[in-house]
Structure formats: C-alpha cells, structure tokens
Design an enzyme around this catalytic site. Structure first.
Site, mmCIF file in Angstrom:
data_model
loop_
_atom_site.group_PDB
_atom_site.id
_atom_site.type_symbol
_atom_site.label_atom_id
_atom_site.label_comp_id
_atom_site.label_asym_id
_atom_site.label_seq_id
_atom_site.Cartn_x
_atom_site.Cartn_y
_atom_site.Cartn_z
ATOM 1 N N VAL A 1 0.928 7.705 -19.298
ATOM 2 C CA VAL A 1 2.155 6.915 -19.388
ATOM 3 C C VAL A 1 2.014 6.031 -20.620
ATOM 4 O O VAL A 1 1.045 5.269 -20.739
ATOM 5 C CB VAL A 1 2.362 6.056 -18.119
ATOM 6 C CG1 VAL A 1 3.517 5.098 -18.293
ATOM 7 C CG2 VAL A 1 2.584 6.950 -16.894
ATOM 8 N N THR B 1 2.320 1.760 -20.348
ATOM 9 C CA THR B 1 1.349 0.962 -19.585
ATOM 10 C C THR B 1 0.133 0.745 -20.479
ATOM 11 O O THR B 1 -0.441 1.719 -20.982
ATOM 12 C CB THR B 1 0.907 1.692 -18.306
ATOM 13 O OG1 THR B 1 0.436 2.996 -18.646
ATOM 14 C CG2 THR B 1 2.058 1.806 -17.314
ATOM 15 N N GLU C 1 0.869 4.138 -2.745
ATOM 16 C CA GLU C 1 0.553 5.527 -2.354
ATOM 17 C C GLU C 1 1.730 6.465 -2.633
ATOM 18 O O GLU C 1 1.522 7.608 -3.038
ATOM 19 C CB GLU C 1 0.162 5.597 -0.875
ATOM 20 C CG GLU C 1 -1.072 4.787 -0.500
ATOM 21 C CD GLU C 1 -2.292 5.072 -1.342
ATOM 22 O OE1 GLU C 1 -2.423 6.193 -1.868
ATOM 23 O OE2 GLU C 1 -3.118 4.156 -1.495
ATOM 24 N N TRP D 1 -5.163 2.088 -14.957
ATOM 25 C CA TRP D 1 -6.296 2.091 -15.900
ATOM 26 C C TRP D 1 -6.833 3.514 -16.105
ATOM 27 O O TRP D 1 -7.810 3.715 -16.832
ATOM 28 C CB TRP D 1 -7.406 1.135 -15.436
ATOM 29 C CG TRP D 1 -8.138 1.559 -14.204
ATOM 30 C CD1 TRP D 1 -9.373 2.177 -14.153
ATOM 31 C CD2 TRP D 1 -7.711 1.408 -12.843
ATOM 32 N NE1 TRP D 1 -9.705 2.437 -12.855
ATOM 33 C CE2 TRP D 1 -8.715 1.969 -12.031
ATOM 34 C CE3 TRP D 1 -6.587 0.853 -12.217
ATOM 35 C CZ2 TRP D 1 -8.623 1.995 -10.630
ATOM 36 C CZ3 TRP D 1 -6.498 0.878 -10.833
ATOM 37 C CH2 TRP D 1 -7.495 1.445 -10.059
ATOM 38 N N HIS E 1 -3.576 5.796 -11.368
ATOM 39 C CA HIS E 1 -3.875 4.363 -11.479
ATOM 40 C C HIS E 1 -3.639 3.916 -12.920
ATOM 41 O O HIS E 1 -3.860 4.675 -13.866
ATOM 42 C CB HIS E 1 -5.319 4.077 -11.059
ATOM 43 C CG HIS E 1 -5.525 4.264 -9.592
ATOM 44 N ND1 HIS E 1 -6.631 4.878 -9.071
ATOM 45 C CD2 HIS E 1 -4.744 3.902 -8.532
ATOM 46 C CE1 HIS E 1 -6.524 4.902 -7.744
ATOM 47 N NE2 HIS E 1 -5.390 4.325 -7.398
ATOM 48 N N THR F 1 0.856 -1.191 0.000
ATOM 49 C CA THR F 1 0.000 0.000 0.000
ATOM 50 C C THR F 1 0.890 1.238 0.000
ATOM 51 O O THR F 1 0.629 2.197 -0.734
ATOM 52 C CB THR F 1 -0.955 -0.014 1.205
ATOM 53 O OG1 THR F 1 -1.804 -1.161 1.080
ATOM 54 C CG2 THR F 1 -1.810 1.242 1.271
ATOM 55 N N ASP G 1 -0.924 -7.523 -2.505
ATOM 56 C CA ASP G 1 0.457 -7.051 -2.341
ATOM 57 C C ASP G 1 1.479 -7.963 -3.029
ATOM 58 O O ASP G 1 2.430 -7.486 -3.654
ATOM 59 C CB ASP G 1 0.808 -6.951 -0.848
ATOM 60 C CG ASP G 1 0.252 -5.676 -0.221
ATOM 61 O OD1 ASP G 1 -0.579 -4.998 -0.856
ATOM 62 O OD2 ASP G 1 0.653 -5.375 0.922
HETATM 63 N N1 ARG Z 1 -6.997 1.620 -2.773
HETATM 64 C C1 ARG Z 1 -5.835 2.361 -2.434
HETATM 65 C C2 ARG Z 1 -5.625 3.535 -3.412
HETATM 66 O O1 ARG Z 1 -6.250 3.649 -4.432
HETATM 67 C C3 ARG Z 1 -4.609 1.475 -2.290
HETATM 68 C C4 ARG Z 1 -4.534 0.186 -3.010
HETATM 69 C C5 ARG Z 1 -3.288 -0.556 -2.591
HETATM 70 N N2 ARG Z 1 -3.226 -1.938 -3.042
HETATM 71 C C6 ARG Z 1 -2.517 -2.886 -2.417
HETATM 72 N N3 ARG Z 1 -2.413 -4.096 -2.931
HETATM 73 N N4 ARG Z 1 -1.945 -2.681 -1.278
HETATM 74 O O2 ARG Z 1 -4.833 4.439 -3.207
HETATM 75 ZN ZN ZN Z 2 -4.413 4.476 -5.684
HETATM 76 CA CA CA Z 3 -0.984 4.020 -20.469
#
Ligand code: ARG
Ligand code: ZN
Ligand code: CA
Length: 239
Positions: A174, A177, A152, A163, A161, A148, A210
């Site tokens: 980018v 990706t 972050e 997508w 993100h 996480t 993770d």
């Molecule tokens: N949902 C959170 C975000 O969009 C974190 C996602 C982290 N994923 C993980 N596998 N730890 O910022």
């Molecule tokens: Zn995120």
């Molecule tokens: Ca891309």
C-alpha cells in the site's frame, strides 16, 4: 469495484458460560464495523494533518444474516480452525462465497482474533474473534471496543499489517501507508518515528489499543476493493 458493498454476516458462537456473547455485544460489534468501514469513527478527528488526505471511506456495510449458537466447554480452541467444523465440536460455515462467517469462541494463548486471507479454502473462510473481544465488552479491557473485528476483517479483505511484518524495506503493498519496521502497542504519542518517517499508528492494521486506531487509507481501500472486481477472490459478494 466502485460503489457501496453490503456484506451479509453469519455470527457463529461457541458458547462458554464464563464468557457470554450477548445480543448487545453483537449489536455493538456490527455498529462499530459499520462506523469504521464508513469513516464514521469519532476518533478519526485525531488523525494528524499529514495523514488527513489519506483517510478513506471504504463504504462497506455489514448486516447480520444469521446467528448460530452451540454450547461448548472448550476453553482454548487455538488457531487450527476446529471451531469451523461441526465434527470437531465447532459450527460449519454458512455459504462462505456469499457471507462473512465470524466464529466467536475462547481462542486462548492471549490471541485476540485471526482471519483467513482471500483466495483460501471456502470451508475455513472467515474471521475468528475471542469471546471477550467481540463488541463493546469491559472484559476485553483495552481490546474491548470491537476493533479486533475491524482489524481481522481488514485481513479478510486482503490487508497486511501496516509495517509489512518485516523491516523497513518490507512492504504492505500500500503506497500511502508509511514504512515501519515494527508493530506499535498501547496508545502511541505523535510523532512515533521508525524508518525515518512518522508511523501511522492510528491505522486499523497496526497493533495499538482499540481506542487508538481510527483510519484506513485510500491505498488500503483500493486494495480491499480490488478483490471485488471481475476475477477477484471476493467477486461473488457483489454479483
Ligand atoms: N493480533 C491480532 C492480529 O494480528 C489482532 C490485533 C487487534 N488489535 C486490536 N487493538 N484489537 O490479527
Ligand atoms: Zn493482524
Ligand atoms: Ca506502505
């Protein structure tokens, strides 16, 4: 900006006795960040051939500069940044122009963490992580391996993100990706196809478990490094 970058880290902990954040959690979290941002995640061996040439060594090292602890009985801090203000029961940021501030607290609402993008207010600049998801921690389940923070910090370094938070035409700015129209969860099998191409589900900026995320791309590296260049939002970290 080219060359190695070192980021001093301030760990601000709002201590909840039921969700302790120990020195071992801190040490493992810093080790995981340094693996992931230096292309040393052992999982990277699982990157599919078509993405192999895109794997980046971001060359950023994180070093703990200070650890601040404050007792708190609040079990659901939410995402309104109260944890970043001492007058609201939180801990004030330490020199955010020169340090990455982490706040570790019980966020609630099933939220693992959240981050502020570059260019925002200094006093709220940094990354918030839920207490169970900081470092190696069995209490975090499939999110108990410190990724996480990797994700972050990617946002804190200007990454979107993978997508693009939208449909197939919504970009993450980018080039290397592949386009997708959704987050992936769990540990997806390869290939996972959306928008007619194989998703890079193993990218840190997807939503997988993770242990199933293990790469940044060269394009993401360029985007992160741009903010350290002259006039960039995090230039102060390299000067
Ligand atoms: N949902 C959170 C975000 O969009 C974190 C996602 C982290 N994923 C993980 N596998 N730890 O910022
Ligand atoms: Zn995120
Ligand atoms: Ca891309």
């Amino acid at each position: 900006y080219q060359g190695s970058i070192t980021i001093p880290v301030i760990i601000n902990i709002l201590e909840d006795a039921n969700h302790p954040v120990t020195q071992a959690h801190i040490n493992s979290q810093i080790a995981i960040l340094n693996e992931d941002y230096n292309d040393m995640n052992p999982g990277t061996g699982g990157v599919p051939n078509e993405f192999n040439n895109a794997v980046a060594d971001v060359d950023i090292t994180f070093v703990v500069a200070a650890i601040n602890r404050k007792a708190s009985t609040k079990t659901s801090w939410g995402t309104n940044d109260a944890m970043k203000h001492s007058n609201l029961g939180g801990i004030d940021a330490t020199d955010p122009a020169n340090n990455l501030n982490f706040w570790i607290c019980e966020i609630g609402g099933g939220i693992l963490g959240y981050a502020q993008f570059p260019g925002g207010e200094l006093d709220t600049d940094g990354v918030v992580i839920g207490s169970d998801y900081f470092g190696e921690n069995p209490a975090g389940g499939q999110y108990g391996h410190g990724r996480t923070a990797t994700h972050e910090v990617g946002h804190w370094l200007n990454l979107r993100h993978i997508w693009g938070d939208g449909g197939c035409r919504q970009d993450d700015f980018v080039a290397d990706t592949p386009s997708s129209d959704r987050a992936n969860y769990g540990c997806p099998s390869y290939p996972t196809v959306h928008c007619k191409t194989n998703d890079m589900t193993m990218n840190y900026m997807d939503y997988v478990d993770d242990n199933c995320m293990y790469m940044f791309t060269n394009g993401q590296n360029d985007r992160m490094r741009a903010i350290f260049s002259t006039g960039g939002a995090r230039e102060s970290f390299v000067n």
